[in-house]
Design an enzyme around this catalytic site. Structure first.
Site, mmCIF file in Angstrom:
data_model
loop_
_atom_site.group_PDB
_atom_site.id
_atom_site.type_symbol
_atom_site.label_atom_id
_atom_site.label_comp_id
_atom_site.label_asym_id
_atom_site.label_seq_id
_atom_site.Cartn_x
_atom_site.Cartn_y
_atom_site.Cartn_z
ATOM 1 N N ASP A 20 -17.820 -12.731 -11.616
ATOM 2 C CA ASP A 20 -18.463 -11.481 -11.042
ATOM 3 C C ASP A 20 -19.097 -10.770 -12.224
ATOM 4 O OD1 ASP A 20 -16.981 -8.459 -11.683
ATOM 5 O OD2 ASP A 20 -15.757 -10.280 -12.203
ATOM 6 N N CYS B 267 -35.565 -15.917 -1.663
ATOM 7 C CA CYS B 267 -35.156 -14.742 -1.410
ATOM 8 C C CYS B 267 -36.237 -14.068 -0.771
ATOM 9 C CB CYS B 267 -34.674 -13.699 -2.354
ATOM 10 S SG CYS B 267 -35.824 -13.165 -3.578
ATOM 11 N N HIS C 209 -33.528 -10.109 -5.198
ATOM 12 C CA HIS C 209 -33.781 -11.216 -6.004
ATOM 13 C C HIS C 209 -32.915 -11.663 -6.966
ATOM 14 C CE1 HIS C 209 -35.768 -14.175 -8.080
ATOM 15 N NE2 HIS C 209 -35.641 -13.623 -9.309
ATOM 16 N N CYS D 190 -37.578 -19.558 -5.917
ATOM 17 C CA CYS D 190 -36.484 -18.827 -4.938
ATOM 18 C C CYS D 190 -36.990 -18.491 -3.706
ATOM 19 C CB CYS D 190 -36.672 -17.582 -5.633
ATOM 20 S SG CYS D 190 -35.369 -16.117 -5.123
ATOM 21 N N ASP E 222 -10.701 -4.802 -8.656
ATOM 22 C CA ASP E 222 -9.956 -4.985 -9.979
ATOM 23 C C ASP E 222 -9.010 -3.888 -9.921
ATOM 24 O OD1 ASP E 222 -9.780 -5.242 -12.513
ATOM 25 O OD2 ASP E 222 -11.636 -4.280 -13.324
ATOM 26 N N CYS F 236 -39.208 -12.456 -2.852
ATOM 27 C CA CYS F 236 -40.139 -13.651 -3.435
ATOM 28 C C CYS F 236 -40.588 -14.032 -2.221
ATOM 29 C CB CYS F 236 -39.273 -14.714 -4.003
ATOM 30 S SG CYS F 236 -38.557 -14.513 -5.595
#
Length: 392
Positions: free
Chosen positions: A269, A309, A338, A307, A95, A312
């Site tokens: 984002d 991940c 997560h 999930c 940015d 998880c």
């Protein structure tokens, strides 16, 4: 030669949503994509290995204003750029500092030349111009740089927004002139214009006339109702080039991501997933889970049974609740892994739905489980009808 190549791989036949591919100096990835935010050269609580292996991130964000303050350009330049400094070998978008023109209103002054800030760290006077914003980003070595702009607040009267938008366009011209590393770093223009569709159209057309490597839509998700945001977005993207990437800045809730893609956006984002994680809220396929709540004390299921991940696969709600209640750092780290993986995986599913021409059906299924309501404007409904009529 541009540093970025954008290619449309497929369009959803019912909506026109785009499945694309972006190639940059540090790698290629498919879009639509969610980009984790690493304001100070780090995505909070994450190592770069975790971002790659556990989250699946291909591009992250850094912030020009904050990195210029700390560690400073002398350090980053001596390190050989931000990629080497933080040991990240994939893509970085920076940015320009334009959001800080919005968020630090109480300690900044806008002039035609640029913006004078008071450092939020020590009160020291700082000045940023379009030229210095580009110079800083070129030193950082970002794969995608953003033009310096003013993000107008909501609400704001038309005259203020119009003057702000016109100044942003003039600054964009100066940014383009200051951009010297064109074969290695892409530069995106930022469409402004508040909640006024005609100003958004003018901003978009003026930026396209200047000519950039891609285009961002800024100044949304700044406090306006969701319905207004989506209406402005769906009336802005048609004025952006079809063959270049489109980036909606500062959006990170699951519904906003899906709605943005439906309206022609390729990149998004937001700090939301990491901030929510640190505060104890998980995004799941069935809605938000406030993990500190008593109901999860004896809940030995994963945060989200759908999930994939690391958190998880290996830990339960009860254990993560214990960590968060105890103030243990591991709790925030697991929640962050997560939430980031949840959004990256969501966009993987969105891409699959586009490829299969079923994004509207995917949205309906996802919303039903998450607890969202589908509310489309007449403008959007007509757009979908136009796409259907065209493809008959």
């Amino acid at each position: 030669m541009s540093a970025i190549k954008y290619e449309i791989l497929h369009k959803d036949k019912k909506t026109g949503a785009r499945l694309g591919k972006i190639t940059l100096p540090h790698g290629t990835f498919e879009t639509p994509v969610f980009m984790p935010v690493g304001t100070l050269g780090t995505v909070k609580a994450m190592t770069v290995e975790e971002l790659k292996e556990m989250v699946g991130a291909d591009i992250i964000l850094g912030n020009t204003y904050h990195l210029n303050l700390s560690p400073g350009m002398d350090v980053i330049e001596a390190a050989g750029g931000l990629h080497k400094f933080m040991n990240w070998d994939k893509n970085i978008l920076t940015d320009s500092g334009g959001f800080q023109v919005f968020s630090l209103q109480s300690i900044r002054k806008i002039t035609e030349e640029g913006v004078e800030f008071r450092s939020h760290l020590n009160g020291e006077k700082l000045f940023m111009s379009p030229e210095s914003a580009i110079d800083i980003q070129q030193t950082i070595g970002a794969d995608i740089m953003m033009c310096f702009d003013e993000c107008a607040p909501y609400p704001a009267d038309r005259k203020y927004v119009e003057n702000s938008m016109e100044r942003t366009t003039r600054w964009a011209k100066r940014c383009r002139m200051a951009h010297t590393n064109r074969d290695k770093q892409a530069l995106f223009g930022i469409v402004q214009g508040g909640m006024y569709p005609d100003l958004r159209e003018k901003s978009a057309k003026d930026l396209v006339d200047i000519g950039f490597d891609g285009y961002a839509v800024g100044g949304l998700s700044v406090g306006e109702p969701k319905e207004i945001m989506m209406e402005i977005l769906e009336q802005t993207t048609p004025h952006l080039p079809e063959n270049q990437a489109r980036y909606l800045m500062g959006v990170g809730s699951p519904d906003y991501l899906i709605e943005a893609v439906l309206r022609g956006i390729d990149m998004c984002d937001c700090v939301l997933p990491t901030r929510m994680a640190r505060n104890g809220t998980a995004m799941t396929s069935c809605g938000k889970v406030v993990i500190k709540n008593k109901q999860y004390e004896l809940d030995f299921r994963p945060l989200d049974e759908e999930c994939d991940c690391y958190a998880c696969k290996n830990y339960t709600r009860a254990y993560i609740r214990h960590l968060m209640k105890s103030g243990e750092i591991l709790g925030a780290r697991l929640m962050t892994i997560h939430n980031l993986r949840f959004l990256v995986h969501l966009m993987e599913n969105v891409r699959k739905a586009i490829k299969e021409d079923r994004l509207l059906e995917f949205r309906e299924e996802f919303y039903k489980k998450y607890g969202y309501e589908v509310v489309d404007s007449d403008y959007f409904k007509q757009k979908i009808q136009n796409v259907e009529d065209r493809d008959k």
